[in-house]
Design a protein around this motif. Structure first.
Motif, PDB file in Angstrom:
ATOM      1  N   CYS A 174      96.621  31.829  25.316  1.00 59.83           N
ATOM      2  CA  CYS A 174      95.819  31.972  26.534  1.00 59.83           C
ATOM      3  C   CYS A 174      95.553  30.593  27.124  1.00 59.83           C
ATOM      4  N   VAL A 175      95.555  30.504  28.447  1.00 54.50           N
ATOM      5  CA  VAL A 175      95.176  29.288  29.163  1.00 54.50           C
ATOM      6  C   VAL A 175      93.870  29.581  29.886  1.00 54.50           C
ATOM      7  N   LEU A 176      92.889  28.703  29.714  1.00 53.56           N
ATOM      8  CA  LEU A 176      91.577  28.848  30.343  1.00 53.56           C
ATOM      9  C   LEU A 176      91.337  27.640  31.250  1.00 53.56           C
ATOM     10  N   ILE A 177      90.971  27.901  32.501  1.00 51.92           N
ATOM     11  CA  ILE A 177      90.779  26.844  33.496  1.00 51.92           C
ATOM     12  C   ILE A 177      89.344  26.890  33.996  1.00 51.92           C
ATOM     13  N   ASP A 178      88.639  25.768  33.852  1.00 54.98           N
ATOM     14  CA  ASP A 178      87.291  25.638  34.421  1.00 54.98           C
ATOM     15  C   ASP A 178      87.398  24.842  35.717  1.00 54.98           C
ATOM     16  N   GLU A 179      86.485  25.073  36.645  1.00 61.48           N
ATOM     17  CA  GLU A 179      86.467  24.387  37.944  1.00 61.48           C
ATOM     18  C   GLU A 179      87.770  24.638  38.700  1.00 61.48           C
ATOM     19  N   ALA A 180      88.226  25.890  38.674  1.00 61.00           N
ATOM     20  CA  ALA A 180      89.512  26.268  39.264  1.00 61.00           C
ATOM     21  C   ALA A 180      89.549  26.120  40.777  1.00 61.00           C
ATOM     22  N   GLN A 181      88.415  25.985  41.426  1.00 54.91           N
ATOM     23  CA  GLN A 181      88.416  25.779  42.871  1.00 54.91           C
ATOM     24  C   GLN A 181      89.146  24.498  43.255  1.00 54.91           C
ATOM     25  N   PHE A 182      89.290  23.571  42.297  1.00 55.54           N
ATOM     26  CA  PHE A 182      89.944  22.297  42.574  1.00 55.54           C
ATOM     27  C   PHE A 182      91.457  22.338  42.358  1.00 55.54           C
ATOM     28  N   LEU A 183      92.007  23.484  42.016  1.00 56.74           N
ATOM     29  CA  LEU A 183      93.457  23.618  41.893  1.00 56.74           C
ATOM     30  C   LEU A 183      94.108  23.549  43.274  1.00 56.74           C
ATOM     31  N   ALA A 184      95.336  23.054  43.311  1.00 56.86           N
ATOM     32  CA  ALA A 184      96.132  23.074  44.540  1.00 56.86           C
ATOM     33  C   ALA A 184      96.903  24.390  44.602  1.00 56.86           C
ATOM     34  N   ALA A 185      97.378  24.738  45.771  1.00 56.53           N
ATOM     35  CA  ALA A 185      98.122  25.980  45.958  1.00 56.53           C
ATOM     36  C   ALA A 185      99.297  26.072  44.996  1.00 56.53           C
ATOM     37  N   ASP A 186     100.082  25.005  44.872  1.00 56.25           N
ATOM     38  CA  ASP A 186     101.240  25.037  43.993  1.00 56.25           C
ATOM     39  C   ASP A 186     100.833  25.214  42.531  1.00 56.25           C
ATOM     40  N   GLN A 187      99.696  24.647  42.152  1.00 48.26           N
ATOM     41  CA  GLN A 187      99.227  24.815  40.773  1.00 48.26           C
ATOM     42  C   GLN A 187      98.855  26.263  40.488  1.00 48.26           C
ATOM     43  N   ARG A 228     100.239  28.823  41.886  1.00 46.40           N
ATOM     44  CA  ARG A 228     101.539  29.491  41.743  1.00 46.40           C
ATOM     45  C   ARG A 228     102.132  29.227  40.358  1.00 46.40           C
ATOM     46  N   GLN A 229     101.999  28.017  39.842  1.00 46.22           N
ATOM     47  CA  GLN A 229     102.497  27.685  38.510  1.00 46.22           C
ATOM     48  C   GLN A 229     101.778  28.513  37.446  1.00 46.22           C
ATOM     49  N   LEU A 230     100.474  28.659  37.581  1.00 48.59           N
ATOM     50  CA  LEU A 230      99.697  29.461  36.623  1.00 48.59           C
ATOM     51  C   LEU A 230     100.098  30.936  36.706  1.00 48.59           C
ATOM     52  N   HIS A 231     100.315  31.413  37.908  1.00 46.67           N
ATOM     53  CA  HIS A 231     100.766  32.789  38.105  1.00 46.67           C
ATOM     54  C   HIS A 231     102.113  32.988  37.417  1.00 46.67           C
ATOM     55  N   ARG A 232     102.996  32.014  37.553  1.00 41.76           N
ATOM     56  CA  ARG A 232     104.314  32.058  36.911  1.00 41.76           C
ATOM     57  C   ARG A 232     104.184  32.037  35.382  1.00 41.76           C
ATOM     58  N   LEU A 233     103.280  31.196  34.851  1.00 47.42           N
ATOM     59  CA  LEU A 233     103.051  31.159  33.401  1.00 47.42           C
ATOM     60  C   LEU A 233     102.710  32.550  32.878  1.00 47.42           C
ATOM     61  N   ALA A 234     101.844  33.231  33.611  1.00 45.19           N
ATOM     62  CA  ALA A 234     101.422  34.561  33.174  1.00 45.19           C
ATOM     63  C   ALA A 234     102.589  35.541  33.193  1.00 45.19           C
ATOM     64  N   HIS A 235     103.366  35.522  34.248  1.00 42.28           N
ATOM     65  CA  HIS A 235     104.371  36.571  34.429  1.00 42.28           C
ATOM     66  C   HIS A 235     105.734  36.270  33.830  1.00 42.28           C
ATOM     67  N   VAL A 236     106.123  35.021  33.781  1.00 38.12           N
ATOM     68  CA  VAL A 236     107.431  34.676  33.228  1.00 38.12           C
ATOM     69  C   VAL A 236     107.337  34.381  31.735  1.00 38.12           C
ATOM     70  N   HIS A 237     106.220  33.768  31.329  1.00 34.60           N
ATOM     71  CA  HIS A 237     106.080  33.356  29.934  1.00 34.60           C
ATOM     72  C   HIS A 237     105.078  34.204  29.148  1.00 34.60           C
ATOM     73  N   ASP A 238     104.517  35.222  29.801  1.00 35.76           N
ATOM     74  CA  ASP A 238     103.620  36.178  29.150  1.00 35.76           C
ATOM     75  C   ASP A 238     102.402  35.505  28.509  1.00 35.76           C
ATOM     76  N   ILE A 239     101.829  34.518  29.220  1.00 29.72           N
ATOM     77  CA  ILE A 239     100.622  33.825  28.753  1.00 29.72           C
ATOM     78  C   ILE A 239      99.487  34.181  29.705  1.00 29.72           C
ATOM     79  N   PRO A 240      98.450  34.873  29.231  1.00 33.88           N
ATOM     80  CA  PRO A 240      97.320  35.158  30.110  1.00 33.88           C
ATOM     81  C   PRO A 240      96.660  33.857  30.570  1.00 33.88           C
TER      82      PRO A 240
END
Length: 184
Positions: free
Chosen positions: A78-91, A93-105
């Motif tokens: 599992c990946v846990l992100i605090d203060e996620a409002q500071f993520l960039a759009a591409d980041q 998308r990368q997290l979304h890809r981690l979940a769906h391509v690599h099966d990591i919540p």
């Protein structure tokens, strides 16, 4: 079956507390987690996720140059992100890809909007891409549900201009309901 989760709330709602509890629960079951917090937020020390209840723990930091891929997060459950409002759009998308391509919540915690009621870019992208969105509730001084924030000066007066992000004394912000945001 992993997905991208976004847990949002006004300040002082327990977002970091919930993140730390989730990390504990995973690890208690022998699972590995990877925690990130924003480099911009050094209120509790660089790379620290801290709850106002007194619980804290070290985390990796992310900034505009951080890439979220399997090399960065490693072999985790599992990946846990605090203060996620500071993520960039591409980041996001990368997290979304981690979940769906690599099966990591991926569970991201953050604010939706700033003290002017403007959306944070990371939050806007999380609202667009996350498959599971949950509001963590807290209350305004008037007793209604707080969903917004006011920034105040040293005299307690509301500020209506300034930089979107001003890290520091948490007493400079108040979580408020929409009515108090517009009338307070």
């Amino acid at each position: 079956m992993a997905k991208l989760f976004f847990r949002h709330a006004a300040m002082n709602s327990g977002k970091s507390t919930q993140l730390l509890q989730i990390a504990h629960n995973y690890e208690d079951q022998g699972r590995r987690v990877c925690l990130f917090t924003a480099a911009i937020d050094g209120r509790f020390g660089a790379g620290q996720i801290a709850s106002r209840l007194g619980v804290s723990r070290s985390a990796a930091v992310f900034d505009a140059n951080t890439r979220f891929d399997v090399q960065q997060v490693g072999a985790v459950d599992c990946v846990l992100i605090d203060e996620a409002q500071f993520l960039a759009a591409d980041q996001v998308r990368q997290l979304h890809r981690l979940a769906h391509v690599h099966d990591i919540p991926v569970i991201a915690f953050g604010l939706r909007s700033d003290f002017l009621g403007e959306p944070f870019p990371g939050a806007a992208w999380l609202l667009a891409l996350a498959e599971d969105i949950e509001e963590i509730k807290t209350i305004c001084l008037c007793g209604r549900k707080a969903t917004m924030h006011l920034r105040i000066d040293a005299n307690g007066q509301r500020l209506k201009q300034g930089p979107q992000v001003e890290i520091g004394d948490t007493g400079r912000y108040r979580s408020v309901c929409a009515r108090c945001f517009y009338t307070g």
